[in-house]
Scaffold this motif. Structure first.
Motif, PDB file in Angstrom:
ATOM      1  N   GLU A 189      10.895  11.668  -3.629  1.00 24.98           N
ATOM      2  CA  GLU A 189       9.387  12.008  -3.450  1.00 24.98           C
ATOM      3  C   GLU A 189       9.118  13.198  -4.493  1.00 24.98           C
ATOM      4  O   GLU A 189       7.773  13.080  -5.354  1.00 24.98           O
ATOM      5  N   LEU A 190      10.108  14.036  -4.699  1.00 27.04           N
ATOM      6  CA  LEU A 190       9.703  15.351  -5.936  1.00 27.04           C
ATOM      7  C   LEU A 190       9.691  14.622  -6.820  1.00 27.04           C
ATOM      8  O   LEU A 190       8.764  15.154  -7.900  1.00 27.04           O
ATOM      9  N   ALA A 191      10.655  14.099  -7.297  1.00 25.86           N
ATOM     10  CA  ALA A 191      10.966  13.310  -8.715  1.00 25.86           C
ATOM     11  C   ALA A 191       9.564  12.468  -9.130  1.00 25.86           C
ATOM     12  O   ALA A 191       9.155  12.524 -10.341  1.00 25.86           O
ATOM     13  N   ASN A 192       8.889  11.878  -8.274  1.00 24.80           N
ATOM     14  CA  ASN A 192       7.799  10.954  -8.394  1.00 24.80           C
ATOM     15  C   ASN A 192       6.395  11.939  -8.672  1.00 24.80           C
ATOM     16  O   ASN A 192       5.898  11.748  -9.545  1.00 24.80           O
ATOM     17  N   VAL A 193       6.464  13.057  -7.630  1.00 24.05           N
ATOM     18  CA  VAL A 193       5.252  13.789  -7.956  1.00 24.05           C
ATOM     19  C   VAL A 193       5.428  14.525  -9.082  1.00 24.05           C
ATOM     20  O   VAL A 193       4.513  14.898 -10.075  1.00 24.05           O
TER      21      VAL A 193
ATOM     22  N   TYR B 274       0.745  -2.105 -15.946  1.00 26.23           N
ATOM     23  CA  TYR B 274      -0.714  -1.761 -15.594  1.00 26.23           C
ATOM     24  C   TYR B 274      -1.226  -0.486 -15.555  1.00 26.23           C
ATOM     25  O   TYR B 274      -2.260  -0.082 -15.796  1.00 26.23           O
ATOM     26  N   GLU B 275      -0.223   0.478 -14.807  1.00 19.43           N
ATOM     27  CA  GLU B 275      -0.458   1.768 -14.873  1.00 19.43           C
ATOM     28  C   GLU B 275      -0.539   2.412 -16.233  1.00 19.43           C
ATOM     29  O   GLU B 275      -1.495   3.511 -16.447  1.00 19.43           O
ATOM     30  N   ARG B 276       0.207   1.857 -17.277  1.00 14.85           N
ATOM     31  CA  ARG B 276      -0.019   2.674 -18.675  1.00 14.85           C
ATOM     32  C   ARG B 276      -1.353   2.300 -19.030  1.00 14.85           C
ATOM     33  O   ARG B 276      -1.944   3.077 -19.872  1.00 14.85           O
ATOM     34  N   LEU B 277      -1.749   0.982 -18.962  1.00 13.71           N
ATOM     35  CA  LEU B 277      -2.851   0.594 -19.382  1.00 13.71           C
ATOM     36  C   LEU B 277      -4.013   1.431 -18.922  1.00 13.71           C
ATOM     37  O   LEU B 277      -5.233   1.632 -19.646  1.00 13.71           O
TER      38      LEU B 277
ATOM     39  N   LEU C  21      -6.531   5.924  -6.663  1.00  9.52           N
ATOM     40  CA  LEU C  21      -5.811   6.088  -7.748  1.00  9.52           C
ATOM     41  C   LEU C  21      -4.769   7.114  -7.603  1.00  9.52           C
ATOM     42  O   LEU C  21      -3.590   7.092  -7.486  1.00  9.52           O
ATOM     43  N   PHE C  22      -5.392   8.310  -6.946  1.00  8.20           N
ATOM     44  CA  PHE C  22      -4.374   9.412  -6.533  1.00  8.20           C
ATOM     45  C   PHE C  22      -3.399   8.815  -5.332  1.00  8.20           C
ATOM     46  O   PHE C  22      -2.075   9.195  -5.570  1.00  8.20           O
ATOM     47  N   VAL C  23      -3.810   8.464  -4.349  1.00  7.33           N
ATOM     48  CA  VAL C  23      -2.866   7.974  -3.325  1.00  7.33           C
ATOM     49  C   VAL C  23      -1.799   7.116  -3.737  1.00  7.33           C
ATOM     50  O   VAL C  23      -0.722   6.875  -3.364  1.00  7.33           O
ATOM     51  N   HIS C  24      -2.329   5.904  -4.666  1.00  6.60           N
ATOM     52  CA  HIS C  24      -1.495   4.990  -5.274  1.00  6.60           C
ATOM     53  C   HIS C  24      -0.458   5.540  -6.056  1.00  6.60           C
ATOM     54  O   HIS C  24       0.917   5.207  -5.801  1.00  6.60           O
ATOM     55  N   LEU C  25      -0.620   6.687  -6.477  1.00  5.89           N
ATOM     56  CA  LEU C  25       0.523   7.290  -7.742  1.00  5.89           C
ATOM     57  C   LEU C  25       1.331   8.033  -6.769  1.00  5.89           C
ATOM     58  O   LEU C  25       2.564   8.288  -6.905  1.00  5.89           O
ATOM     59  N   MET C  26       0.921   8.737  -5.765  1.00  2.64           N
ATOM     60  CA  MET C  26       1.792   9.332  -4.930  1.00  2.64           C
ATOM     61  C   MET C  26       2.572   8.538  -3.972  1.00  2.64           C
ATOM     62  O   MET C  26       3.374   9.250  -3.085  1.00  2.64           O
TER      63      MET C  26
ATOM     64  N   TRP D  29       6.326   2.697  -4.733  1.00  4.95           N
ATOM     65  CA  TRP D  29       7.172   2.180  -3.673  1.00  4.95           C
ATOM     66  C   TRP D  29       8.604   2.157  -4.150  1.00  4.95           C
ATOM     67  O   TRP D  29       9.710   2.128  -3.435  1.00  4.95           O
ATOM     68  N   HIS D  30       9.078   2.535  -5.557  1.00  8.83           N
ATOM     69  CA  HIS D  30      10.173   2.603  -6.063  1.00  8.83           C
ATOM     70  C   HIS D  30      10.903   3.770  -5.491  1.00  8.83           C
ATOM     71  O   HIS D  30      11.997   3.685  -5.387  1.00  8.83           O
ATOM     72  N   MET D  31       9.974   4.666  -5.209  1.00  7.30           N
ATOM     73  CA  MET D  31      10.743   6.086  -4.796  1.00  7.30           C
ATOM     74  C   MET D  31      11.363   5.939  -3.271  1.00  7.30           C
ATOM     75  O   MET D  31      12.461   6.327  -3.031  1.00  7.30           O
TER      76      MET D  31
END
Length: 308
Positions: free
Chosen positions: A82-86, A149-152, A241-246, A249-251
């Protein structure tokens, strides 16, 4: 002085506007207390094998049956991922913010304190991106990259975040996690290296948040009705968007959870996680509401996502 001596007229300094005076104070603060992660972080310090990489109450699954069933080693690994994702999200965001600030400078006065502090903030953000990248490497994790999708979406944000939305975007990206960091950076369960990075980030982000709030507060009275409605719409969209990024599911999958998508659903419904987000967003929500920038739709969306 002789008769032929030339005297210079006294230079009368024009008083600074409130906006310029505030930027000047931030510049002074930056001179007094700024950090270089290359020299101000002890990257050779050993990691504590028993400590977490995020305080437990910040971990998205904290308090759920899945969390309770985890061993200390599994909880530690989840906190590492989770830290790496944040940190990865922080790198994307600060990269985007610097692009927006650079665009603002194209139309700004290069002699103003406001422009000079904008450049100072960009330098801070560059060092933060380096610090985040080095920290991901030091904890032996891999960065998380946005999908197609996120990059777009991230690329499109540069087109939509203009005027007041530059500062709203800065506040949503900075202030929520900054508030969470302040509440947890002294947690005894936290890795000392992570706590040090949080303290550096909190110190410098306090100036960035003040700068964005001041810029937004000065702009609000001049907004047209169309800009106000557009800003309210963007504020509403920012919450999901904020909640989605935090809650990537990969983490969960990298942490060894069998069903990463099910874990993400559990995290988003987790009352402990929602409470932590709500506390982190409280000051920002109050500020935006005071400025009239969270409309009825925005309030409903923010409440649904746990941010109010």
């Amino acid at each position: 002085m002789g008769d032929n001596a030339v005297t210079s007229p006294a230079i009368r300094e024009t008083p600074l506007s409130p906006r310029e005076s505030f930027a000047a104070r931030l510049l002074t603060g930056s001179v007094k207390k700024s950090y270089d992660p290359v020299v101000d972080m002890d990257w050779d310090a050993p990691l504590d094998p028993d400590k977490l990489f995020l305080p437990p109450e910040i971990v998205s699954l904290y308090g759920t049956p899945l969390w309770e069933a985890m061993t200390p080693e599994q909880r530690r690994e989840l906190s590492r991922q989770e830290l790496a994702n944040v940190l990865s999200v922080g790198i994307w965001f600060e990269n985007l913010l610097n692009r927006l600030l650079l665009r603002e400078l194209m139309a700004g006065d290069p002699t103003s304190r406001h422009s000079h502090y904008t450049l100072t903030e960009m330098g801070d953000e560059c060092r933060h991106m380096m610090m985040f990248g080095k920290l991901i490497d030091r904890i032996e994790a891999r960065p998380y990259w946005p999908n197609r999708y996120e990059r777009l979406v991230i690329a499109a944000l540069q087109l939509f975040l203009r005027g007041s939305m530059v500062w709203v975007g800065a506040l949503v990206g900075e202030e929520i996690f900054d508030a969470l960091q302040r509440r947890t950076l002294d947690d005894p369960q936290l890795q000392p290296l992570v706590a040090r990075a949080m303290r550096i980030h909190v110190t410098e982000e306090a100036r960035h948040i003040g700068f964005a709030r001041d810029a937004l507060a000065h702009r609000v009275p001049t907004m047209s009705r169309a800009e106000l409605l557009y800003t309210r719409l963007c504020v509403a969209v920012a919450a999901p968007l904020f909640v989605h990024l935090m809650t990537n599911w990969h983490m969960y999958a990298r942490a060894g959870v069998e069903d990463g998508r099910a874990a993400r659903r559990l995290a988003r419904a987790n009352p402990h996680s929602r409470r932590a987000l709500g506390l982190g967003a409280a000051n920002l929500g109050a500020f935006l509401d005071k400025q009239g920038l969270i409309g009825p739709i925005g309030k409903r969306v923010w409440r649904r996502r746990g941010l109010l």
